[in-house]
Write a protein that holds these residues in place. Structure first.
Motif, mmCIF file in Angstrom:
data_model
loop_
_atom_site.group_PDB
_atom_site.id
_atom_site.type_symbol
_atom_site.label_atom_id
_atom_site.label_comp_id
_atom_site.label_asym_id
_atom_site.label_seq_id
_atom_site.Cartn_x
_atom_site.Cartn_y
_atom_site.Cartn_z
ATOM 1 N N PRO A 62 0.773 -1.317 0.084
ATOM 2 C CA PRO A 62 0.026 0.109 0.073
ATOM 3 C C PRO A 62 0.832 1.301 -0.043
ATOM 4 C CG PRO A 62 -0.180 -0.984 2.233
ATOM 5 C CD PRO A 62 0.790 -2.051 1.248
ATOM 6 N N GLU A 63 0.349 2.306 -0.877
ATOM 7 C CA GLU A 63 1.144 3.710 -1.046
ATOM 8 C C GLU A 63 1.303 4.140 0.414
ATOM 9 O OE1 GLU A 63 0.612 6.381 -3.968
ATOM 10 O OE2 GLU A 63 -0.009 4.823 -5.440
ATOM 11 N N GLU A 64 2.200 4.784 0.740
ATOM 12 C CA GLU A 64 2.324 5.429 2.035
ATOM 13 C C GLU A 64 1.646 6.874 1.750
ATOM 14 O OE1 GLU A 64 5.765 6.921 5.059
ATOM 15 O OE2 GLU A 64 6.384 5.450 3.707
ATOM 16 N N LYS A 65 0.869 7.219 2.780
ATOM 17 C CA LYS A 65 0.233 8.300 2.455
ATOM 18 C C LYS A 65 1.155 9.533 3.008
ATOM 19 C CE LYS A 65 -4.107 10.880 3.687
ATOM 20 N NZ LYS A 65 -5.260 10.861 4.381
ATOM 21 N N LYS A 66 1.343 10.507 2.082
ATOM 22 C CA LYS A 66 2.404 11.437 2.342
ATOM 23 C C LYS A 66 1.553 12.458 3.439
ATOM 24 C CE LYS A 66 4.826 11.329 -2.087
ATOM 25 N NZ LYS A 66 5.315 12.209 -3.070
ATOM 26 N N GLU A 67 2.345 13.065 4.208
ATOM 27 C CA GLU A 67 2.087 14.381 5.158
ATOM 28 C C GLU A 67 1.877 15.628 4.531
ATOM 29 O OE1 GLU A 67 2.811 15.940 9.483
ATOM 30 O OE2 GLU A 67 4.539 14.923 8.666
ATOM 31 N N GLY A 97 -4.531 34.002 2.486
ATOM 32 C CA GLY A 97 -4.165 33.761 1.061
ATOM 33 C C GLY A 97 -2.723 33.444 0.613
ATOM 34 N N ASP A 98 -1.979 33.749 1.401
ATOM 35 C CA ASP A 98 -0.476 33.495 1.363
ATOM 36 C C ASP A 98 -0.153 32.054 1.313
ATOM 37 O OD1 ASP A 98 0.249 36.315 0.887
ATOM 38 O OD2 ASP A 98 1.276 36.308 2.999
ATOM 39 N N LYS A 99 0.575 31.412 0.386
ATOM 40 C CA LYS A 99 0.944 30.085 0.476
ATOM 41 C C LYS A 99 2.148 29.792 1.470
ATOM 42 C CE LYS A 99 1.431 26.002 -2.642
ATOM 43 N NZ LYS A 99 1.460 25.601 -4.230
ATOM 44 N N VAL A 100 2.192 28.710 2.138
ATOM 45 C CA VAL A 100 3.496 28.512 2.834
ATOM 46 C C VAL A 100 3.797 26.999 2.727
ATOM 47 C CG1 VAL A 100 3.231 30.311 4.394
ATOM 48 C CG2 VAL A 100 2.097 28.092 5.157
ATOM 49 N N ASN A 101 4.919 26.615 2.988
ATOM 50 C CA ASN A 101 5.555 25.379 2.839
ATOM 51 C C ASN A 101 6.233 25.042 4.330
ATOM 52 O OD1 ASN A 101 8.124 23.462 2.153
ATOM 53 N ND2 ASN A 101 6.251 22.678 1.533
ATOM 54 N N LEU A 102 5.689 24.091 4.804
ATOM 55 C CA LEU A 102 6.265 23.599 6.331
ATOM 56 C C LEU A 102 7.256 22.769 6.094
ATOM 57 C CD1 LEU A 102 2.697 23.235 8.121
ATOM 58 C CD2 LEU A 102 4.296 25.324 7.806
ATOM 59 N N LEU A 103 8.401 22.786 6.939
ATOM 60 C CA LEU A 103 9.504 21.825 7.046
ATOM 61 C C LEU A 103 9.277 20.913 7.947
ATOM 62 C CD1 LEU A 103 12.262 24.547 5.968
ATOM 63 C CD2 LEU A 103 11.022 23.163 4.709
ATOM 64 N N GLU A 104 8.543 21.228 9.094
ATOM 65 C CA GLU A 104 8.222 20.554 10.118
ATOM 66 C C GLU A 104 7.014 20.954 11.081
ATOM 67 O OE1 GLU A 104 10.444 20.000 14.571
ATOM 68 O OE2 GLU A 104 11.338 21.310 12.892
ATOM 69 N N LYS A 105 6.515 20.128 11.656
ATOM 70 C CA LYS A 105 5.274 20.088 12.315
ATOM 71 C C LYS A 105 5.431 19.904 13.808
ATOM 72 C CE LYS A 105 1.874 19.439 8.813
ATOM 73 N NZ LYS A 105 0.678 18.641 8.468
ATOM 74 N N THR A 106 5.201 20.446 14.796
ATOM 75 C CA THR A 106 5.281 20.311 16.357
ATOM 76 C C THR A 106 4.202 20.858 17.273
ATOM 77 O OG1 THR A 106 6.915 19.848 18.142
ATOM 78 C CG2 THR A 106 7.224 21.785 16.688
ATOM 79 N N ASP A 107 3.653 20.024 17.870
ATOM 80 C CA ASP A 107 2.846 20.710 18.958
ATOM 81 C C ASP A 107 2.038 22.017 18.485
ATOM 82 O OD1 ASP A 107 3.800 18.794 20.806
ATOM 83 O OD2 ASP A 107 5.427 20.207 21.228
#
Length: 231
Positions: A62-67, A97-107
């Motif tokens: 099964p394909e691993e669901k990307k975060e 409306g600004d687009k952001v790319n996260l490098l990490e998520k925590t708490d």
């Protein structure tokens, strides 16, 4: 009489043997010439056995669901802080409306930059934003929300109560045309009264820098903007 009986048995035996040969050997290989099968019933045909296949069906993992790490800002302004803490210093702000790319998520926080050492001998820090101000789909901004957002950038403008509509329309046009960014208005808290124009209600804002060439003037009496070269 005895000889006749033995002869009759012999004839019957030969006939039975011939019938057996015909039914069990000749008829299956050459067809039913005499139509005996109609009386005995057709012999059921055994379907040929399918050859066994050595090929096995591969099992697909099964394909691993990307975060999900790409988001849009859903609130009017979203503070960017130096630590994942609501009390940390606000570096700057993102806007609806600004687009952001996260490098990490925590708490409940998302990191949007790599770690850097900004001050010598101090630990490396990064920029963080709260996740509760983000959505996956780009938000649809209503005219009322747009107005509230733009007025939030200039809510400390000089004489705002007198020229709110003019300030809003001009600010909105400058943002849409990319002549200015929201942070340009936030740095001066909106439009500032130009004291060099004593006989006119003229205001200014810096867009793209703090040099004289970055200064945009607004004549609030007619809604016209001009730069220093136009004076």
């Amino acid at each position: 009489m005895k000889k006749l009986l033995m002869l009759l048995l012999l004839i019957l035996g030969i006939g039975a043997a011939g019938a057996g040969y015909y039914i069990f050997y000749y008829m299956p290989n050459h067809g039913d010439v005499f139509g005996i099968g109609r009386f005995l019933g057709e012999k059921p045909q055994t379907p040929p056995a399918e050859p066994e296949s050595n090929t096995t069906t591969p099992v697909t993992a099964p394909e691993e669901k990307k975060e999900i790490m790409d988001y849009y800002v859903s609130v009017a302004t979203l503070p960017i802080r130096s630590e994942p803490n609501k009390d940390a210093f606000v570096e700057e702000r993102l806007h609806r409306g600004d687009k952001v790319n996260l490098l990490e998520k925590t708490d409940g926080w998302g990191r949007i930059t790599e770690y850097f050492v900004y001050v010598q001998d101090q630990p490396a820090t990064a920029k963080w934003i709260p996740l509760d101000g983000l959505v996956i789909e780009k938000p649809v901004i209503t005219p009322q929300q747009r107005k509230e957002t733009v007025l939030g950038y200039i809510n400390r403008s000089d004489d705002l109560g007198k020229y709110e509509t003019t300030f809003f329309n001009t600010t909105n046009e400058l943002l849409i045309s990319n002549q200015c960014k929201p942070k340009d208005f936030e740095e001066t808290y909106g439009w500032v009264r130009a004291v060099s124009f004593q006989d006119r209600d003229v205001y200014f804002v810096y867009c793209g820098g703090l040099d004289r060439l970055h200064k945009i003037y607004l004549d609030a009496s007619n809604g016209q903007t001009f730069r220093v070269n136009d004076e």
